[in-house]
Structures are given as structure tokens and as C-alpha cells.
Write a protein that holds these residues in place. Structure first.
Motif, PDB file in Angstrom:
ATOM      1  N   ILE A   1       0.834  -1.202   0.000  1.00 51.11           N
ATOM      2  CA  ILE A   1       0.000   0.000   0.000  1.00 51.11           C
ATOM      3  C   ILE A   1       0.868   1.251   0.000  1.00 51.11           C
ATOM      4  N   THR A   2       0.519   2.210  -0.863  1.00 50.51           N
ATOM      5  CA  THR A   2       1.162   3.523  -0.865  1.00 50.51           C
ATOM      6  C   THR A   2       0.083   4.591  -0.749  1.00 50.51           C
ATOM      7  N   TYR A   3       0.496   5.776  -0.302  1.00 49.24           N
ATOM      8  CA  TYR A   3      -0.466   6.846  -0.056  1.00 49.24           C
ATOM      9  C   TYR A   3      -0.232   8.091  -0.896  1.00 49.24           C
ATOM     10  N   SER A   4       0.830   8.123  -1.639  1.00 45.68           N
ATOM     11  CA  SER A   4       1.087   9.259  -2.520  1.00 45.68           C
ATOM     12  C   SER A   4       1.675   8.735  -3.816  1.00 45.68           C
ATOM     13  N   HIS A   5       1.570   9.558  -4.864  1.00 40.19           N
ATOM     14  CA  HIS A   5       2.143   9.137  -6.143  1.00 40.19           C
ATOM     15  C   HIS A   5       3.649   9.000  -6.039  1.00 40.19           C
ATOM     16  N   GLY A   6       4.271   9.820  -5.198  1.00 34.46           N
ATOM     17  CA  GLY A   6       5.706   9.690  -4.994  1.00 34.46           C
ATOM     18  C   GLY A   6       6.073   8.357  -4.381  1.00 34.46           C
ATOM     19  N   GLN A   7       5.302   7.910  -3.402  1.00 33.13           N
ATOM     20  CA  GLN A   7       5.549   6.596  -2.806  1.00 33.13           C
ATOM     21  C   GLN A   7       5.323   5.486  -3.825  1.00 33.13           C
ATOM     22  N   THR A   8       4.280   5.618  -4.637  1.00 30.43           N
ATOM     23  CA  THR A   8       4.012   4.610  -5.669  1.00 30.43           C
ATOM     24  C   THR A   8       5.194   4.507  -6.620  1.00 30.43           C
ATOM     25  N   ARG A   9       5.692   5.642  -7.059  1.00 35.33           N
ATOM     26  CA  ARG A   9       6.839   5.657  -7.967  1.00 35.33           C
ATOM     27  C   ARG A   9       8.065   5.016  -7.320  1.00 35.33           C
ATOM     28  N   ARG A  10       8.277   5.316  -6.042  1.00 30.38           N
ATOM     29  CA  ARG A  10       9.456   4.788  -5.351  1.00 30.38           C
ATOM     30  C   ARG A  10       9.364   3.277  -5.183  1.00 30.38           C
ATOM     31  N   VAL A  11       8.206   2.774  -4.776  1.00 30.15           N
ATOM     32  CA  VAL A  11       8.062   1.332  -4.581  1.00 30.15           C
ATOM     33  C   VAL A  11       8.243   0.597  -5.899  1.00 30.15           C
ATOM     34  N   HIS A  12       7.687   1.128  -6.972  1.00 28.84           N
ATOM     35  CA  HIS A  12       7.859   0.480  -8.270  1.00 28.84           C
ATOM     36  C   HIS A  12       9.330   0.472  -8.685  1.00 28.84           C
ATOM     37  N   ALA A  13      10.051   1.544  -8.390  1.00 29.99           N
ATOM     38  CA  ALA A  13      11.475   1.597  -8.716  1.00 29.99           C
ATOM     39  C   ALA A  13      12.267   0.591  -7.884  1.00 29.99           C
ATOM     40  N   LEU A  14      11.880   0.402  -6.624  1.00 30.45           N
ATOM     41  CA  LEU A  14      12.564  -0.559  -5.763  1.00 30.45           C
ATOM     42  C   LEU A  14      12.375  -1.986  -6.254  1.00 30.45           C
ATOM     43  N   ASP A  15      11.161  -2.294  -6.736  1.00 30.20           N
ATOM     44  CA  ASP A  15      10.878  -3.651  -7.222  1.00 30.20           C
ATOM     45  C   ASP A  15       9.735  -3.600  -8.225  1.00 30.20           C
ATOM     46  N   PRO A  16      10.041  -3.578  -9.516  1.00 30.26           N
ATOM     47  CA  PRO A  16       8.983  -3.535 -10.550  1.00 30.26           C
ATOM     48  C   PRO A  16       8.106  -4.778 -10.581  1.00 30.26           C
ATOM     49  N   GLY A  17       8.495  -5.809  -9.828  1.00 30.23           N
ATOM     50  CA  GLY A  17       7.717  -7.046  -9.819  1.00 30.23           C
ATOM     51  C   GLY A  17       6.670  -7.120  -8.729  1.00 30.23           C
ATOM     52  N   VAL A  18       6.482  -6.034  -7.967  1.00 29.02           N
ATOM     53  CA  VAL A  18       5.536  -6.028  -6.851  1.00 29.02           C
ATOM     54  C   VAL A  18       4.263  -5.285  -7.236  1.00 29.02           C
ATOM     55  N   LEU A  19       3.128  -5.818  -6.816  1.00 27.77           N
ATOM     56  CA  LEU A  19       1.852  -5.162  -7.046  1.00 27.77           C
ATOM     57  C   LEU A  19       1.638  -4.084  -5.983  1.00 27.77           C
ATOM     58  N   ILE A  20       1.195  -2.902  -6.422  1.00 27.90           N
ATOM     59  CA  ILE A  20       1.077  -1.729  -5.555  1.00 27.90           C
ATOM     60  C   ILE A  20      -0.372  -1.286  -5.474  1.00 27.90           C
ATOM     61  N   SER A  21      -0.816  -0.976  -4.257  1.00 27.81           N
ATOM     62  CA  SER A  21      -2.091  -0.295  -4.066  1.00 27.81           C
ATOM     63  C   SER A  21      -1.808   1.196  -3.990  1.00 27.81           C
ATOM     64  N   ALA A  22      -2.299   1.934  -4.975  1.00 32.04           N
ATOM     65  CA  ALA A  22      -2.084   3.379  -5.039  1.00 32.04           C
ATOM     66  C   ALA A  22      -3.401   4.088  -4.750  1.00 32.04           C
ATOM     67  N   SER A  23      -3.311   5.243  -4.112  1.00 34.14           N
ATOM     68  CA  SER A  23      -4.512   6.018  -3.790  1.00 34.14           C
ATOM     69  C   SER A  23      -4.836   7.016  -4.897  1.00 34.14           C
ATOM     70  N   ALA A  24      -6.099   7.038  -5.323  1.00 31.92           N
ATOM     71  CA  ALA A  24      -6.562   8.023  -6.315  1.00 31.92           C
ATOM     72  C   ALA A  24      -8.075   8.128  -6.182  1.00 31.92           C
ATOM     73  N   ALA A  25      -8.540   9.147  -5.473  1.00 31.83           N
ATOM     74  CA  ALA A  25      -9.961   9.279  -5.189  1.00 31.83           C
ATOM     75  C   ALA A  25     -10.677  10.249  -6.119  1.00 31.83           C
ATOM     76  N   SER A  26      -9.925  10.884  -7.029  1.00 24.93           N
ATOM     77  CA  SER A  26     -10.530  11.852  -7.944  1.00 24.93           C
ATOM     78  C   SER A  26     -10.004  11.623  -9.350  1.00 24.93           C
ATOM     79  N   VAL A  27     -10.700  12.194 -10.321  1.00 27.85           N
ATOM     80  CA  VAL A  27     -10.270  12.054 -11.715  1.00 27.85           C
ATOM     81  C   VAL A  27      -8.888  12.668 -11.937  1.00 27.85           C
ATOM     82  N   PRO A  28      -8.600  13.898 -11.488  1.00 29.42           N
ATOM     83  CA  PRO A  28      -7.254  14.458 -11.705  1.00 29.42           C
ATOM     84  C   PRO A  28      -6.156  13.613 -11.065  1.00 29.42           C
ATOM     85  N   SER A  29      -6.399  13.112  -9.852  1.00 30.88           N
ATOM     86  CA  SER A  29      -5.402  12.278  -9.189  1.00 30.88           C
ATOM     87  C   SER A  29      -5.167  10.993  -9.962  1.00 30.88           C
ATOM     88  N   LEU A  30      -6.234  10.369 -10.440  1.00 31.53           N
ATOM     89  CA  LEU A  30      -6.083   9.145 -11.212  1.00 31.53           C
ATOM     90  C   LEU A  30      -5.373   9.410 -12.531  1.00 31.53           C
TER      91      LEU A  30
END
Length: 275
Positions: free
Chosen positions: A155-184
């Protein structure tokens, strides 16, 4: 039921479901109740008896660098101990007993993340709420060492965290937060493949366009029903959960696993058409 997977692609396909029509349950903090503390393996096992659910749990780190399951930064609310989790060695944490939601002490103990990953293999999918961003490298290392990429979501709570986790391991599935159209839209433009994402849309139903964009992208949607929506279901009945699935949620993260499971069974024995 969860058949067990070895790769994030298989896990993503399971969460998406056939034609994007999955209807899954996630037990918030593992599904605590009387005699069953949050973030305890015994509680997870009880939830799995109620439904083939995902298990959401929380990760912190002991003073000696061991990842353990604990929601709060301090021990006071959920254990027989006091003080800051990060200031206690694992040996100290092992001696503590966990409290259930009413504050009653149980015989259950604090598990490590490593123990939890081993326990969950072939049993269930874990969603790991990493409570401090400094712990992401440690969590990624544990997922790799325990070969857990096929049954763990980070689980990540910001787009920056999502980007960082994916960079650490591109093979891991990430839960990213996006509650609005602009955020998504920002999330979808980050370069993280859809096959590595599930999206948490918040604790209230989002703009229907969010669900539409996720369906077009092939990304499963998680809606948190803890607090407001679970209370609404207690007032209005289990139909609330069926309406939430019908609205576009594929995974409901809930404090009421039994009620959500019952709502699914009441729809054609769990095989009815919500759409």
C-alpha cells in the motif's frame, strides 16, 4: 477461493476477475473482534473462516530493524506494553500480549512480517500498509526473500511513494490512492504499468468517472467501507454492500467481513450478476 500465485501478474488477474467482474473482500487490520486482536495471525485465520478474503495488515519496525505487524506508533492501545514501537527490540515486543478491540488482553502475540509472509503462503493475499516510508526497502527485501510477490500487495499513499516502490521492485503489485479524476490521471501518466496497480478510491464512493477510467485501464478498484459505509450498512442493511459492488468497486476493505460475505451469498449464492 485463493489458489496461490507465484507472480504479480497472476495476482493482478485474480484481483481483476474474469472480465473485470471480481467481488472481493479485504479484512481491515485483519478483521479483529472479541478475543481477536488486530494484526494477529489468529485473527487472520478467523477471518478466512468467514470468507476467502484479502488480509490487510500494518507494518512497523522494531529498534533492532525487524519488521513487525502493528498499526499504531505506540504500544499502549493494542498491547500489554507501553512506549514507542520503534524504540523496542524484537525480544521486548515478543513478550507482550495483544489486546482485542475492547482492550481485553489475549494470549496472542505480535508477529513479524517474515512470519506473516510464511503463514500466508497458499492461504491468502496480504495487503501491507507500510506505516513509515523509510520501511519500503525493508519490505521489498522481505517480499523478495520470501518469494511473496504473488500474494502480497504493498500500500502507498502518494504518487511519490508509488513511484518509489515500483522503482525498488517492478515485480511487486502496488495499491495506489486516487480518489478523484485528476489524481487518477496523474497516476496513470506516471509510467507504472496497469498490471502492477490496484487503486484505492477512498472511503466514500468516488466520481463514477474514476471507476470508468479504472475499468478501461484494467485496474482493480478498492473502496474502503470502514467507518462511514460500514455504519451505513448497519443502518440500511447488507444491500448497501451490493450497491457498492454494483457501482464499480471490486474489492471492499471492511471492518465487517461477515456482513459483506453475507451480502455476496444473498446474491444468487454469491454468483449473481451485479452489473
Amino acid at each position: 477461493d485463493y489458489p496461490g500465485f507465484s507472480h504479480a501478474d497472476q495476482l493482478h488477474a485474480y484481483l481483476w476477475g474474469q472480465g473485470g467482474r471480481s467481488r472481493l473482500i479485504s479484512a481491515h487490520r485483519g478483521g479483529p473482534g472479541p478475543g481477536l486482536p488486530e494484526n494477529a495471525l489468529e485473527t487472520f485465520a478467523h477471518s478466512l473462516k468467514l470468507a476467502a478474503c484479502l488480509i490487510e495488515c500494518d507494518v512497523r519496525m522494531s529498534r533492532d530493524g525487524i519488521a513487525v505487524l502493528m498499526h499504531d506508533a505506540t504500544l499502549d492501545r493494542t498491547t500489554s506494553g507501553t512506549g514507542v514501537v520503534a524504540e523496542k527490540d524484537l525480544a521486548h515486543l515478543r513478550r507482550l500480549r495483544l489486546r482485542d478491540p475492547s482492550g481485553r488482553l489475549t494470549a496472542h502475540r505480535i508477529p513479524t512480517l517474515g512470519e506473516t509472509l510464511e503463514w500466508a503462503r497458499q492461504r491468502c493475499v496480504l495487503t501491507l500498509d507500510v506505516k513509515e516510508k523509510r520501511l519500503y526497502p525493508l519490505v521489498m527485501d522481505l517480499l523478495a526473500r520470501h518469494h511473496a510477490r504473488g500474494y502480497a500487495v504493498v500500500i502507498t499513499y502518494s504518487h511519490g511513494q508509488t513511484r518509489r516502490v515500483h522503482a525498488l521492485d517492478p515485480g511487486v503489485l502496488i495499491s495506489a490512492s486516487a480518489a478523484s479524476v485528476p489524481s487518477l490521471q496523474r497516476l496513470l501518466n506516471m509510467g507504472v504499468p496497469a498490471s502492477r496497480l490496484v487503486v484505492f478510491v477512498g472511503t466514500r464512493e468516488p466520481d463514477p468517472e474514476v471507476y470508468r477510467m479504472l475499468r478501461v485501464s484494467g485496474i482493480p478498484a478498492i473502496l474502503g467501507t470502514m467507518n462511514h459505509l460500514d455504519r451505513l450498512a448497519r443502518r440500511r442493511g447488507d444491500v448497501v454492500y451490493r450497491e457498492l459492488y454494483r457501482g464499480g468497486a471490486q474489492i471492499l476493505s471492511t471492518d465487517s467481513v461477515r456482513r459483506v460475505a453475507r451480502s455476496l451469498k444473498e446474491t444468487d449464492g454469491g454468483s449473481g450478476d451485479f452489473y
